[in-house]
Design an enzyme around this catalytic site. Structure first.
Site, PDB file in Angstrom:
ATOM      1  N   ILE A   1      28.939  72.396 -51.254  1.00 37.91           N
ATOM      2  CA  ILE A   1      27.688  72.436 -52.100  1.00 37.91           C
ATOM      3  C   ILE A   1      27.429  74.024 -51.915  1.00 37.91           C
ATOM      4  CG2 ILE A   1      25.397  72.140 -52.526  1.00 37.91           C
ATOM      5  CD1 ILE A   1      25.938  69.288 -51.308  1.00 37.91           C
TER       6      ILE A   1
ATOM      7  N   TYR B   1      26.961  85.984 -68.547  1.00 34.16           N
ATOM      8  CA  TYR B   1      27.238  85.047 -69.299  1.00 34.16           C
ATOM      9  C   TYR B   1      26.016  84.354 -70.215  1.00 34.16           C
ATOM     10  CZ  TYR B   1      27.754  80.236 -71.082  1.00 34.16           C
ATOM     11  OH  TYR B   1      27.590  79.011 -71.760  1.00 34.16           O
TER      12      TYR B   1
ATOM     13  N   SER C   1      23.757  77.696 -75.022  1.00 30.11           N
ATOM     14  CA  SER C   1      23.618  77.147 -73.647  1.00 30.11           C
ATOM     15  C   SER C   1      22.095  77.033 -73.023  1.00 30.11           C
ATOM     16  CB  SER C   1      24.415  78.221 -72.594  1.00 30.11           C
ATOM     17  OG  SER C   1      24.266  77.847 -71.276  1.00 30.11           O
TER      18      SER C   1
ATOM     19  N   GLY D   1      25.380  84.607 -59.635  1.00 31.17           N
ATOM     20  CA  GLY D   1      25.137  84.191 -60.791  1.00 31.17           C
ATOM     21  C   GLY D   1      24.357  82.602 -60.877  1.00 31.17           C
ATOM     22  N   ASP D   2      24.562  82.052 -59.668  1.00 31.34           N
ATOM     23  CA  ASP D   2      23.983  80.786 -59.853  1.00 31.34           C
ATOM     24  C   ASP D   2      22.510  80.614 -59.622  1.00 31.34           C
ATOM     25  OD1 ASP D   2      26.297  79.404 -59.589  1.00 31.34           O
ATOM     26  OD2 ASP D   2      26.396  78.838 -57.644  1.00 31.34           O
TER      27      ASP D   2
END
Length: 327
Positions: free
Chosen positions: A206, A141, A117, A282-283
């Site tokens: 958003i 992740y 990723s 986590g963004d």
């Protein structure tokens, strides 16, 4: 050529399997069906089970002794879920991958492509990265992917196996022939949320509007899943001649969430309303690739546009329930 695809009944794995079939490569699919769908394996060689199950891996190779390579797509991938359950993510993505590679080596398999990723990168000020950019994964992740890459590098250095990591940017779309697509009805990524908002007639939220981008929203490199799949075919064809361990797979163009919403509204007949909300756990701001390594080494570049990815995603969303036997 025969290829084992782990996570073969998932979104990307099943699409890779279709691309292999179209290219004359025979896929053998392995999936635990924790998130994958049995329907995606219909008519194909399929084994249900876990990648860490040694006797099962031995059986697969015994029954398919002509397997020449593995595409390892099996993983848990939802960033907020990884924040909530890091132990589960490290167990599924790291510990089981370690066991799996051990089983491959025992069975004499020396070629593996790993689904990695681009979320492991630390983006520069212009939000671009290449394969030499520093790594700085910001979620459990993403860290599982970085840990796996480091682990595989150590294993490849001391074992006969060669491992190529393909670092995906942000997959969208579906198999253009609509054989498979996103198996989840309510996916957590931006385009999935836009489709959900469109279906439900509610505003799209958003999540995060204060990032250092042109419009304050996160930026991503949205690459069509079929383009990703054909990159795997190219990597399988050229595997032995490659002298690198990492290749980025992206379009080379950054698209903010607002720009994605604008593209979405150009495709649909009933535009969605856009509202602002807080970032999810986590963004990150995001990144896009500036690398041409995939084109130089694989002869590959992304061919589908964002609008085509949105159209295919919408088409799949309209067919998904009937294809998967759900109302």
């Amino acid at each position: 050529m025969r290829v084992l695809i782990t996570g073969g009944a998932g979104y990307i794995g099943s699409t890779v399997a279709s691309a292999c079939l179209d290219a004359g490569i025979s896929p053998v699919m392995l999936d635990s069906l924790v998130t994958g769908r049995r329907e995606f394996a219909e008519g194909r060689v399929f084994y249900e089970g876990d990648i860490s199950d040694g006797p099962l891996i031995d059986k697969i190779f015994a029954e398919n002794p002509d397997i020449e390579a593995v595409v390892h797509c099996a993983a848990l991938i939802v960033v907020p879920d990884s924040v909530a359950d890091p132990i589960g993510y490290y167990r599924a993505n790291v510990a089981k991958s370690l066991e799996f590679v051990d089983h491959l080596i025992r069975n004499g398999c020396t070629r593996m492509i790993f689904s990695s990723s681009a979320s492991i990168y630390r983006a520069g000020e212009d939000h671009t990265v290449d394969e030499e950019s520093p790594l700085d994964p910001q979620s459990p992740y993403a860290r599982t992917k970085a840990v796996c890459e480091a682990m595989f590098a150590d294993i490849a250095a001391g074992s006969p196996i060669k491992i190529l990591s393909l670092r995906y940017f942000n997959p969208i779309g579906a198999d253009p022939q609509m054989r498979t697509g996103l198996q989840l009805r309510r996916p957590s990524h931006a385009l999935g949320k836009m489709i959900e908002a469109h279906e439900d007639g509610v505003p799209f939220r958003i999540t995060g509007t204060h990032y250092p981008t042109s419009d304050g929203t996160g930026i991503r490199d949205y690459v069509h899943v079929w383009d990703l799949a054909t990159a795997h075919v190219a990597a399988l064809r050229r595997f032995d001649e490659l002298d690198v361990s990492v290749i980025n797979l992206g379009t080379g163009a950054g698209t903010t969430v607002r720009e994605l919403a604008d593209a979405f509204n150009r495709v649909v007949d009933r535009p969605i309303e856009v509202v602002e909300a807080s970032p999810r756990p986590g963004d990150v701001a995001g990144a896009y690739t500036r690398s041409d390594r995939a084109e130089r080494l694989l002869g590959w570049r992304a061919r589908y546009s964002i609008e085509e990815g949105i159209r295919h995603s919408l088409e799949w969303a309209s067919l998904r329930g009937s294809r998967l036997g759900e109302s």
